[in-house]
Write an enzyme that holds these catalytic residues in place. Structure first.
Site, PDB file in Angstrom:
ATOM      1  N   SER A  90       0.853  -1.186   0.000  1.00 49.35           N
ATOM      2  CA  SER A  90       0.000   0.000   0.000  1.00 49.35           C
ATOM      3  C   SER A  90       0.889   1.237   0.000  1.00 49.35           C
ATOM      4  O   SER A  90       1.902   1.278   0.698  1.00 49.35           O
ATOM      5  CB  SER A  90      -0.889   0.000   1.252  1.00 49.35           C
ATOM      6  OG  SER A  90      -1.574   1.231   1.391  1.00 49.35           O
ATOM      7  N   LYS A  91       0.506   2.227  -0.789  1.00 48.19           N
ATOM      8  CA  LYS A  91       1.235   3.506  -0.741  1.00 48.19           C
ATOM      9  C   LYS A  91       0.651   4.295   0.429  1.00 48.19           C
ATOM     10  O   LYS A  91      -0.097   5.275   0.268  1.00 48.19           O
ATOM     11  CB  LYS A  91       1.107   4.258  -2.070  1.00 48.19           C
ATOM     12  CG  LYS A  91       2.106   5.411  -2.215  1.00 48.19           C
ATOM     13  CD  LYS A  91       2.092   5.964  -3.630  1.00 48.19           C
ATOM     14  CE  LYS A  91       3.000   7.179  -3.774  1.00 48.19           C
ATOM     15  NZ  LYS A  91       4.422   6.855  -3.598  1.00 48.19           N
ATOM     16  N   ALA A  92       0.980   3.811   1.616  1.00 47.79           N
ATOM     17  CA  ALA A  92       0.408   4.326   2.853  1.00 47.79           C
ATOM     18  C   ALA A  92       1.325   5.367   3.474  1.00 47.79           C
ATOM     19  O   ALA A  92       2.547   5.195   3.514  1.00 47.79           O
ATOM     20  CB  ALA A  92       0.174   3.179   3.834  1.00 47.79           C
TER      21      ALA A  92
END
Length: 296
Positions: free
Chosen positions: A159-161
């Protein structure tokens, strides 16, 4: 170069939960869940000549990133695409950087996110090269980050969290404080992973080597450059890379939506040349995003 205004004090428009609002009014409450518990995901993408590069891929990844954090966005890929284009047009931008961001709101406070609602905003602004062009032409200098990419069983690494960028921020801060441009990060096993905001590629004997993205993002720019290399007949090897191998590589460059293709001159004790293949792939990428190279 004139000093740029703070990001909270600019003219323009930001898309916020379905409508355009004046830039200075695009605010959230201090008790927003994302601010306290990092329940936020984002994208970074560039527009070239009025066209947002790989827009639908970015929008799909934003939705997937949110899903990996356990919340679903009520906007479809097509609706996010349309919102990004609306922001670009509203701000009268042609070449720009766009930042879609989605987060859990302030409807509830506490570790549990139950009861919070998803929100989304999209901003766009003019942004030149990620690194100083004069420095980047000779190859930027990286130190070795004191922090490592986490194992897949400790965090939603695909995830591009926002929360996953904390160690990137610390590593970049450490690098700059010690006179470097950025940092090369290893993973929890000690293998080469990436820079703080870009994927890594190495060249040896005409072949391109890149770490397997099993604990960090398989970047959209990364995949684009791999495709461009294969179109030139360059062998692309995706595998585990250990630090002791770095001295055997001749060239090193980074890829990312912000960094585009950036040459690396050194990483820790290892030095690299800015060679012909790196320059060719950088040109191919520039031609491709500016539609001077026919799509594969």
């Amino acid at each position: 170069m004139a000093e740029q205004p703070n990001f909270d004090d600019r003219d323009g428009w930001i898309w916020f939960d379905g409508k355009l609002v004046p830039w200075r009014e695009a605010n959230v409450h201090v008790l927003t869940h994302a601010l306290h518990y990092a329940s936020s995901v984002f994208e970074g993408q560039r527009a070239y000549g009025g066209t947002i590069f790989k827009l639908s891929e970015h929008s799909a990844r934003l939705r997937n990133s949110a899903s990996l954090l356990g919340f679903d966005l009520p906007w479809s890929v097509e609706e996010i695409d349309a919102a990004c284009n609306e922001v670009l047009k509203a701000n009268d931008l042609v070449d720009a950087y766009l930042r879609p961001v989605a987060w859990r709101g302030s409807e509830k406070m506490g570790v549990s996110p139950t009861g919070t609602k998803p929100h989304m905003a999209i901003a766009a602004w003019e942004w030149g090269k990620y690194f100083d062009p004069e420095i980047a032409a000779k190859g930027i200098r990286l130190n070795i980050a004191p922090w490592r990419r986490p194992a897949p069983y400790t965090a939603p690494v695909h995830s591009k969290a926002a929360g996953l960028y904390m160690i990137c921020t610390l590593s970049r801060q450490h690098a700059e404080a010690n006179g470097f441009d950025d940092a090369l990060m290893f993973d929890w096993r000690g293998q080469v992973a990436e820079a703080t905001g870009a994927n890594a590629f190495f060249i040896r004997d005409g072949a391109l080597h890149t770490p397997t993205p099993d604990c960090f993002l398989d970047g959209i720019t990364r995949r684009t450059v791999m495709d461009l290399a294969r179109r030139r007949g360059v062998e692309v090897v995706e595998r585990a890379i250990w630090p002791e191998e770095l001295e055997s590589f001749e060239q090193f460059f980074l890829t990312g939506s912000a960094a585009e293709v950036t040459f690396v001159g050194s990483a820790g004790p290892w030095n690299f040349e800015v060679g012909d293949l790196s320059r060719q792939l950088a040109k191919d990428y520039d031609d491709f995003v500016n539609q001077r190279l026919v799509n594969a």
